[in-house]
Design an enzyme around this catalytic site. Structure first.
Site, PDB file in Angstrom:
ATOM      1  N   CYS A  38       0.821  -1.212   0.000  1.00  0.00           N
ATOM      2  CA  CYS A  38       0.000   0.000   0.000  1.00  0.00           C
ATOM      3  C   CYS A  38       0.860   1.271   0.000  1.00  0.00           C
ATOM      4  CB  CYS A  38      -0.901  -0.049   1.236  1.00  0.00           C
ATOM      5  SG  CYS A  38      -1.718   1.489   1.655  1.00  0.00           S
ATOM      6  N   CYS A  41       0.079   3.995   2.545  1.00  0.00           N
ATOM      7  CA  CYS A  41       0.420   3.607   3.920  1.00  0.00           C
ATOM      8  C   CYS A  41       1.781   4.160   4.326  1.00  0.00           C
ATOM      9  CB  CYS A  41       0.414   2.087   4.065  1.00  0.00           C
ATOM     10  SG  CYS A  41      -1.221   1.340   3.899  1.00  0.00           S
TER      11      CYS A  41
END
Length: 115
Positions: A38, A41
């Site tokens: 991700c 993230c």
């Protein structure tokens, strides 16, 4: 997503340590549900490490790798990364789904401080 010194300010939690670290905490806890795949993230994790320094002992900042800890991820219905859940006395009292600017995160977390 703790992986370098800056992110060492985030306490790593797992399915096994979640209850003791997060649910039993005497102070509010921000849990970052993240995943290696991700990209947003990484940005949020950097913001959280910086905010952990700003908030000091008022808040505990924790990170949980959702891919490695599916039981906790499922238990809290986390479907998107990153997801930030704020816990107080073992209960979810706030959530943020998706990447947000650091100032937005700062203001959101400040609302959960006692006093």
């Amino acid at each position: 997503m703790p992986q370098d010194t800056e992110q060492a300010r985030l306490t790593t939690v797992t399915d096994e340590t979640f209850a003791a670290t997060v649910l039993a905490s005497t102070r509010p806890v921000v849990v970052d549900f993240w995943a290696e795949w991700c990209p947003p993230c990484r940005v949020v994790s950097k913001h959280l490490a910086e905010l952990a320094a700003e908030f000091g002992d008022a808040l505990l900042f924790a990170a949980l790798d959702s891919d490695e800890n599916p039981a906790t991820t499922r238990a809290y219905g986390v479907m998107s990364m990153p997801t930030l859940l704020v816990f107080r006395h073992g209960e979810v009292v706030g959530s943020i789904v998706g990447a947000r600017p650091k100032n937005h995160l700062r203001l959101s977390f400040a609302r959960h401080l006692e006093g």
